[in-house]
Design a protein around this motif. Sequence first.
Motif, PDB file in Angstrom:
ATOM      1  N   ASP A  37       1.309   3.670  -4.964  1.00  0.00           N
ATOM      2  CA  ASP A  37       1.659   2.541  -4.091  1.00  0.00           C
ATOM      3  C   ASP A  37       1.756   2.995  -2.644  1.00  0.00           C
ATOM      4  OD1 ASP A  37       1.729   0.764  -6.195  1.00  0.00           O
ATOM      5  OD2 ASP A  37       3.880   1.012  -6.536  1.00  0.00           O
ATOM      6  N   ARG A  38       2.340   4.198  -2.440  1.00  0.00           N
ATOM      7  CA  ARG A  38       2.519   4.732  -1.085  1.00  0.00           C
ATOM      8  C   ARG A  38       1.999   6.178  -1.068  1.00  0.00           C
ATOM      9  NH1 ARG A  38       8.873   3.925  -1.082  1.00  0.00           N
ATOM     10  NH2 ARG A  38       8.391   4.837  -3.131  1.00  0.00           N
ATOM     11  N   LEU A  77      -8.362   1.396  -1.866  1.00  0.00           N
ATOM     12  CA  LEU A  77      -8.039   1.252  -3.278  1.00  0.00           C
ATOM     13  C   LEU A  77      -6.676   0.597  -3.502  1.00  0.00           C
ATOM     14  CD1 LEU A  77      -9.328   4.706  -4.544  1.00  0.00           C
ATOM     15  CD2 LEU A  77     -10.316   2.477  -5.088  1.00  0.00           C
ATOM     16  N   GLY A  78      -5.906   0.406  -2.427  1.00  0.00           N
ATOM     17  CA  GLY A  78      -4.663  -0.343  -2.549  1.00  0.00           C
ATOM     18  C   GLY A  78      -3.400   0.376  -2.136  1.00  0.00           C
ATOM     19  N   SER A  79      -3.481   1.635  -1.725  1.00  0.00           N
ATOM     20  CA  SER A  79      -2.284   2.353  -1.297  1.00  0.00           C
ATOM     21  C   SER A  79      -1.851   1.926   0.104  1.00  0.00           C
ATOM     22  CB  SER A  79      -2.534   3.862  -1.277  1.00  0.00           C
ATOM     23  OG  SER A  79      -2.694   4.390  -2.558  1.00  0.00           O
ATOM     24  N   THR A  80      -0.547   1.960   0.332  1.00  0.00           N
ATOM     25  CA  THR A  80      -0.017   1.920   1.689  1.00  0.00           C
ATOM     26  C   THR A  80      -0.032   3.353   2.190  1.00  0.00           C
ATOM     27  OG1 THR A  80       1.394   0.019   1.239  1.00  0.00           O
ATOM     28  CG2 THR A  80       1.997   1.413   3.108  1.00  0.00           C
ATOM     29  N   PRO A 113      10.327   9.464  -5.534  1.00  0.00           N
ATOM     30  CA  PRO A 113       9.368   9.538  -4.432  1.00  0.00           C
ATOM     31  C   PRO A 113       9.607  10.759  -3.548  1.00  0.00           C
ATOM     32  CG  PRO A 113      11.020   7.861  -3.992  1.00  0.00           C
ATOM     33  CD  PRO A 113      11.245   8.312  -5.404  1.00  0.00           C
ATOM     34  N   VAL A 114       8.645  11.033  -2.695  1.00  0.00           N
ATOM     35  CA  VAL A 114       8.719  12.165  -1.778  1.00  0.00           C
ATOM     36  C   VAL A 114       9.286  11.685  -0.444  1.00  0.00           C
ATOM     37  CG1 VAL A 114       7.421  13.978  -0.606  1.00  0.00           C
ATOM     38  CG2 VAL A 114       6.679  13.165  -2.858  1.00  0.00           C
ATOM     39  N   ALA A 116       7.184   8.317   0.329  1.00  0.00           N
ATOM     40  CA  ALA A 116       5.924   7.986  -0.340  1.00  0.00           C
ATOM     41  C   ALA A 116       5.999   8.414  -1.798  1.00  0.00           C
ATOM     42  CB  ALA A 116       4.761   8.681   0.356  1.00  0.00           C
ATOM     43  N   ASP A 117       5.137   7.813  -2.601  1.00  0.00           N
ATOM     44  CA  ASP A 117       5.086   8.198  -4.006  1.00  0.00           C
ATOM     45  C   ASP A 117       4.365   9.530  -4.200  1.00  0.00           C
ATOM     46  OD1 ASP A 117       6.239   5.703  -5.299  1.00  0.00           O
ATOM     47  OD2 ASP A 117       4.646   4.873  -4.048  1.00  0.00           O
TER      48      ASP A 117
END
Length: 484
Positions: A178-179, A199-202, A252-253, A265-266
């Motif tokens: 996601d991120r 592809l859809g990530s932020t 998440p990181v 972020a993930d």
Amino acid sequence: MNGTPSAYDVVVLGAGPTGENLADRTSAAGLSTVIVENELLGGECSFWACEPSKALLRPVLARADARRVPGLRRAVEGPLDVPAVFEHRDAMAAHWQDADQEEWLESVSVDLVRGHGRLNGPRQVAVDTPDGERVKLTARHAVGVCTGTVTALPDLPGLADVRPWTNRQATAARQVPDRLAVVGGGVVAVEMATAFRALGSTVTMLVRGGLLGRMEPFAGEMVTDALREAGVDVRFGRSVAAVEREDGGDGPVRVTTDDGDTVVADEILLATGRAPHTGDIGLETVGLTPGDWLPVDDSYRVPGITEGWLYAVGDVNHRALMTHQGKYQARIAGAVIGARAKGEPLDDGRWGRHAPTADSAAVPQVVFTEPEVASVGPTAREAERAGRKVDVVDYDIGKIAGAVQYAEGYRGRARVIVDSERRNVVGATFVGPGVQELLYSATVAVTSEVPVDRLWHAVPAFPTISEVWLRILETYRDGDGSAG
């Protein structure tokens, strides 16, 4: 071969594109050749870099082009089919299987030893195989080190616990995070930011300097603008000071920069450069330092080695870290090794059969972002720093009829560097949709050292983007020199 040295004319360490091409050329020269590989035959490019990354990017660039074509735009308004993109990526990476590469080696009469190969003294290579056997190899004429590079990771406390992505995890990803935080501003950084945003990530980019800093400044500026238009958060002047995974290492990181900025972020992709893959290949047994780049002369021999049997070819010599350039070097080095083995003189004059002239004069590169970037030869700044007197010719590719046909609202730029005294093209950079296909003509112009007056007779077809060459020549002539 268990325990008993097996003698070959040439032993090649590393079966990536460079090693495979070197082995092919020495075998074609009539020299018995064996190649040693600890991973997949085909190396980084085939399985974790060039092939899978471009497979991820191709749908992104095709959709971007289609969205600029009247009558087609509505058909591509929806999101990318992520499973289909990944399936295509898997196919282009041969599903991480290398049986076809093994068959190819057999077809060109190159033997293969799988395992971890290390130098073990002059002309000696010891290979620890997966089944616990030690194979000892001796090279009569040459050992070629083609072990390439690995990701250069920053020195950050607890980095391993964060489980960061490198190019390998990014290109082989099974899911879209996601991120995604991307650290770096080079080719891997901008290409993977382009791909995963589509592809859809932020996506958030943390960049210490600028994007594509080794290319013409306008290239990085135009890619920055496009990334931001696509929704990527590009933050300049940021160096990572700390990273940690939340929730006991399963969350998440959290990324903290040197100015106190924070990104959560993930996944985090570290695209922070490359380091030589020489840390554990036995360099110390021949008086060299493990972990160092291997400097070479213009025949790719490592200096200081008695009798000159050690060659370093491809990324490991730090001349030009690109697959196609490594393959070029392998063709040159293979011919050199073959000639020396037969006692033949070398054709090592400029552009000669045994001269690596393109390493310094004509290195081509394509960055598969949206817009694409393609370049060959020095930038204007590099040429000037080298003391060359050059003229700089810029042109707006969007004015070309072929560009208007290619895409509505086409935005692009071309820059050609001309030697003021010899009046031949020494470098070129193109930015815009589809410009990768302009690169070979530029490379031919540079390597052929064709005078610009002769290029007037190379007529571009109408209406194609290649007509930019005509407009550049017109601009140069009308300006009687520099038109930058």
